[in-house]
Enzyme design. Structure first.
Site, PDB file in Angstrom:
ATOM      1  N   ASP A  41      21.435  48.794 -66.660  1.00 27.20           N
ATOM      2  CA  ASP A  41      22.652  48.437 -66.690  1.00 27.20           C
ATOM      3  C   ASP A  41      23.008  47.743 -67.797  1.00 27.20           C
ATOM      4  O   ASP A  41      22.227  46.865 -68.218  1.00 27.20           O
ATOM      5  CB  ASP A  41      22.845  47.573 -65.133  1.00 27.20           C
ATOM      6  CG  ASP A  41      22.099  48.243 -63.961  1.00 27.20           C
ATOM      7  OD1 ASP A  41      21.679  49.398 -64.289  1.00 27.20           O
ATOM      8  OD2 ASP A  41      21.953  47.506 -63.309  1.00 27.20           O
ATOM      9  N   GLN A  57      19.714  45.671 -69.050  1.00 30.70           N
ATOM     10  CA  GLN A  57      18.469  45.696 -68.242  1.00 30.70           C
ATOM     11  C   GLN A  57      17.640  46.328 -69.322  1.00 30.70           C
ATOM     12  O   GLN A  57      17.882  47.477 -69.832  1.00 30.70           O
ATOM     13  CB  GLN A  57      18.712  46.372 -66.988  1.00 30.70           C
ATOM     14  CG  GLN A  57      19.372  45.626 -65.961  1.00 30.70           C
ATOM     15  CD  GLN A  57      18.337  44.516 -65.395  1.00 30.70           C
ATOM     16  OE1 GLN A  57      17.786  44.781 -64.451  1.00 30.70           O
ATOM     17  NE2 GLN A  57      18.742  43.338 -65.789  1.00 30.70           N
TER      18      GLN A  57
HETATM   19  C1  FRU Z   1      21.192  49.168 -60.745  1.00 32.36           C
HETATM   20  C2  FRU Z   1      20.016  48.350 -60.540  1.00 32.36           C
HETATM   21  C3  FRU Z   1      20.597  47.127 -59.926  1.00 32.36           C
HETATM   22  C4  FRU Z   1      19.309  46.162 -60.368  1.00 32.36           C
HETATM   23  C5  FRU Z   1      18.808  46.929 -61.577  1.00 32.36           C
HETATM   24  C6  FRU Z   1      17.289  46.711 -61.987  1.00 32.36           C
HETATM   25  O1  FRU Z   1      21.138  50.281 -61.762  1.00 32.36           O
HETATM   26  O2  FRU Z   1      19.299  48.897 -59.605  1.00 32.36           O
HETATM   27  O3  FRU Z   1      20.879  46.816 -58.808  1.00 32.36           O
HETATM   28  O4  FRU Z   1      19.699  44.817 -60.497  1.00 32.36           O
HETATM   29  O5  FRU Z   1      19.056  48.202 -61.635  1.00 32.36           O
HETATM   30  O6  FRU Z   1      16.972  47.137 -63.102  1.00 32.36           O
END
Ligand code: FRU
Length: 489
Positions: A41, A57
């Site tokens: 994300d 992420q």
């Molecule tokens: C969405 C998610 C979020 C979480 C993140 C973990 O793609 O599942 O809800 O914070 O990815 O990497």
């Protein structure tokens, strides 16, 4: 590095070593990829001190999801990105299980506050839990609050989960910080909660804004909440949706459009639509540009499609092109940011060419293109139009317009995949005033298609070898077609 390097120092050192080895030319031209390793994300998308900041992420040490860090890049035009050192590593008790998704907001004193989900790992007698944490910094280095996690399950009314409580989206307004955050209620499933804080540290629960009630998937992830043209938009990314209306099954992106009463914080749903109809788009986040545009960027992937996807590069995954959002006829629409025009070169135009048998057009080929195809449907007996892109002797990606039904099928099943996953999407595509327009952005291994100026969007990665560069047009009865193709530099 200091004598006692922290986990973050070690990641930053690893990034410096890797950066020297990585071949830049393998990357997409204007889509952000992680510096190295894995990305999902977009996080903390904001304009801060003269630049766009985008965090993501990040698992630098492999091309698979792993303990979550926050990667970081900055840009002036949303298309050319410069990597910054990793911003957050999972290195405190409040986030030892990972620094999950979140947002960034400039504070009145000029510091940037990151707000993210800290995952507290399972212990012998307890499950892994999730709660919201903050870190303060200057846009490069961030210090985590010793009070983390600052927004916890204990702040919520009964029925909300301590295990699915994540993805805070924070903004500053009327002297207060406000947060929308995702939770999973024991009966209503996916729910978006509003919290408030005077200082970013002391949070209290205000209300539930909306919930799935088992209609639009289970857990709702990554909320965003903003006003647009007199309406209020709540964006969520549901897991485990059943196919219904315009929504496909599985992971989706949903825009809920409604009215918001800022006095009593009541959000009333008026309509609901997919944000993107494609195969690979998830967890988008928006920010306001200094000129007032609301800009959205998403992870150009999906938890289903990324499993086992080829890992051809030292990095895995990319972001979508940033898109300007606007409302038209009550729908949330989107177009690529206008900064893309700065990349245009060698423009080729063909006006109202009569197309029937499969044909190519001079100068119209390649995998780095911003191309608009206009079908002049009025007075034509054509019922079916087929556009093939990323084509060679063995491969093609097919875009088929069924003009009689007003439907478009995006089909990458001959695009080079050997995997048993979804390769097609069906989406409404109606001619408007005798014209149907398809704008395709192609950046090597992706296609983003904007139908009728952004009324509907289909985003898809394509695994097709880059040598497959041909583009052809065909119709089952003569059809006038105009093409404007900008090659991208
Ligand atoms: C969405 C998610 C979020 C979480 C993140 C973990 O793609 O599942 O809800 O914070 O990815 O990497």
């Amino acid at each position: 590095m200091s004598m006692n390097p922290t986990p973050l120092d070690q990641v930053r050192e690893y990034e410096r070593e890797q950066a020297m080895k990585l071949p830049a030319d393998e990357r997409p031209m204007f889509h952000l990829t992680p510096l190295v390793g894995w990305m999902n994300d977009p996080n903390g998308f904001c304009w801060y001190k003269g630049q766009y900041h985008l965090f993501y992420q990040y698992h630098p040490f492999s091309r698979q999801w792993g303990p979550m860090h926050w990667g970081h890049a900055v840009s002036e035009d949303l298309l050319h990105w410069t990597y910054m050192p990793c911003a957050l590593a999972p290195d405190t008790a409040a986030d030892a299980g990972g620094c999950f998704s979140g947002s960034a907001v400039e504070m009145p004193d000029g510091r940037l506050m990151l707000c993210y989900t800290g995952v507290q790992p399972a212990g012998t007698f307890r499950r892994e839990t999730q709660a919201q944490c903050v870190a303060f910094g200057d846009g490069t280095d961030f210090e985590k609050s010793l009070l983390n996690p600052v927004a916890r399950h204990a702040h919520l009314p009964q029925g909300y989960s301590a295990f699915d409580f994540r993805d805070p989206r924070v903004w500053y307004e009327d002297g207060l910080y406000r947060m929308v955050v995702a939770n999973r209620h024991e009966e209503k499933q996916g729910a978006i909660l509003l919290l408030e804080s005077p200082d970013g540290v002391d949070w209290h629960y205000v209300t539930e804004l909306d919930a799935s009630c088992n209609e639009y998937g289970r857990m709702w992830e990554c909320p965003d909440f903003f006003p647009m043209d007199g309406k209020q938009v709540l964006i969520v990314s549901p897991q485990q949706m059943y196919a219904r209306e315009e929504f496909h099954a599985g992971y989706g992106t949903v825009a809920i459009i409604g009215r918001y009463d800022r006095e009593d914080h009541r959000f009333v749903r008026e309509s609901i639509q997919p944000v993107d109809h494609g195969l690979t788009f998830y967890a988008p986040q928006t920010t306001l540009a200094p000129d007032g545009r609301r800009i959205m960027i998403g992870w150009m992937d999906n938890w289903e499609t990324c499993k086992e996807a080829p890992r051809r590069h030292p990095w895995y995954a990319q972001m979508s092109v940033p898109r300007e959002l606007f409302m038209e006829n009550g729908r949330l629409c989107q177009r690529p940011v206008r900064e893309i025009e700065g990349l245009w070169q060698d423009t080729v135009r063909h006006e109202q060419v009569a197309v029937c048998e499969e044909t190519s057009l001079p100068g119209v080929r390649g995998r780095l293109l911003d191309m608009t195809v206009t079908l002049h449907t009025e007075g034509s007996a054509c019922r079916r139009f087929v556009l093939l892109v990323a084509k060679d002797d063995r491969h093609f990606v097919k875009i088929r317009c069924d003009l009689a039904r007003g439907e478009l099928v995006f089909d990458r099943s001959h695009g080079g995949s050997q995997r048993d996953i979804a390769h097609t999407r069906h989406v409404q595509a109606l001619a408007r005033k005798g014209k149907l327009t398809l704008r395709l952005l192609m950046d090597k291994e992706s296609v983003e298609m904007f139908i009728n100026g952004g009324e509907r969007v289909v985003t898809s990665l394509i695994p097709t070898p880059l040598e497959a560069e041909d583009i052809t047009f065909a119709a089952d009865a003569p059809l006038q077609v105009s093409v404007e193709a900008h090659h991208l530099k």
